[in-house]
Write a protein that holds these residues in place. Structure first.
Motif: not given
Length: 149
Positions: A86-95, A109-119
């Motif tokens: 939900r957030a761009s980094s741990p502890g950050a405010k949700p998007m 939000c962000i979906i991580e797939a194969m170590k790539i962060m996809n907005e």
């Protein structure tokens, strides 16, 4: 190999059209082969830590589809298999939070797939009424993420 990374790889194989995946890293080698017609992925560890395989296989098998109540409003669906954040980094405010107004094209939000962060962007303007996925949860292609009205 990190247990979360291994679980993500298993989820990616089980939700994709590939039948086998082999990854070689400094820590060792992992080979994941999709088993039979049931479509479940079974990890075959060639690394020195075979005790991890049973712990990983249980959550993958527990991800059976459940009957979801019908939601009203526009459903934002996952465009890929990966891990939902939900957030761009741990502890950050949700998007995007329930009650928040979002515009079409705004990152929600962000979906991580194969170590790539996809907005992932909102495909409709409106108010977020519900978040359907927990932070850090593995998501499938086409899985509902948000309800926007």
């Amino acid at each position: 190999m990190d247990l979360r990374k291994l679980k993500t790889l298993i989820d990616l194989v089980s939700e994709s059209n590939i039948s086998e995946l082999e990854i070689t890293e400094a820590e060792g080698k992992v080979r994941i082969v999709k088993a039979g017609a049931a479509g479940t992925a079974v990890p075959m560890m060639m690394a020195p830590a075979p005790a991890m395989a049973p712990a990983v296989a249980a959550p993958a098998a527990a991800a059976a589809p459940a009957a979801e109540p019908v939601e009203t409003g526009h459903v934002v669906k996952s465009p890929m298999v990966g891990t939902f954040y939900r957030a761009s980094s741990p502890g950050a405010k949700p998007m995007a939070e329930p009650g928040q107004v979002v515009k079409e094209g705004e990152s929600i939000c962000i979906i991580e797939a194969m170590k790539i962060m996809n907005e992932i962007e909102a495909d409709k303007s409106g108010t977020v009424t519900k978040v359907l996925v927990e932070d850090g949860q593995a998501v499938e292609f086409g899985q509902p993420l948000y309800i926007i009205e």
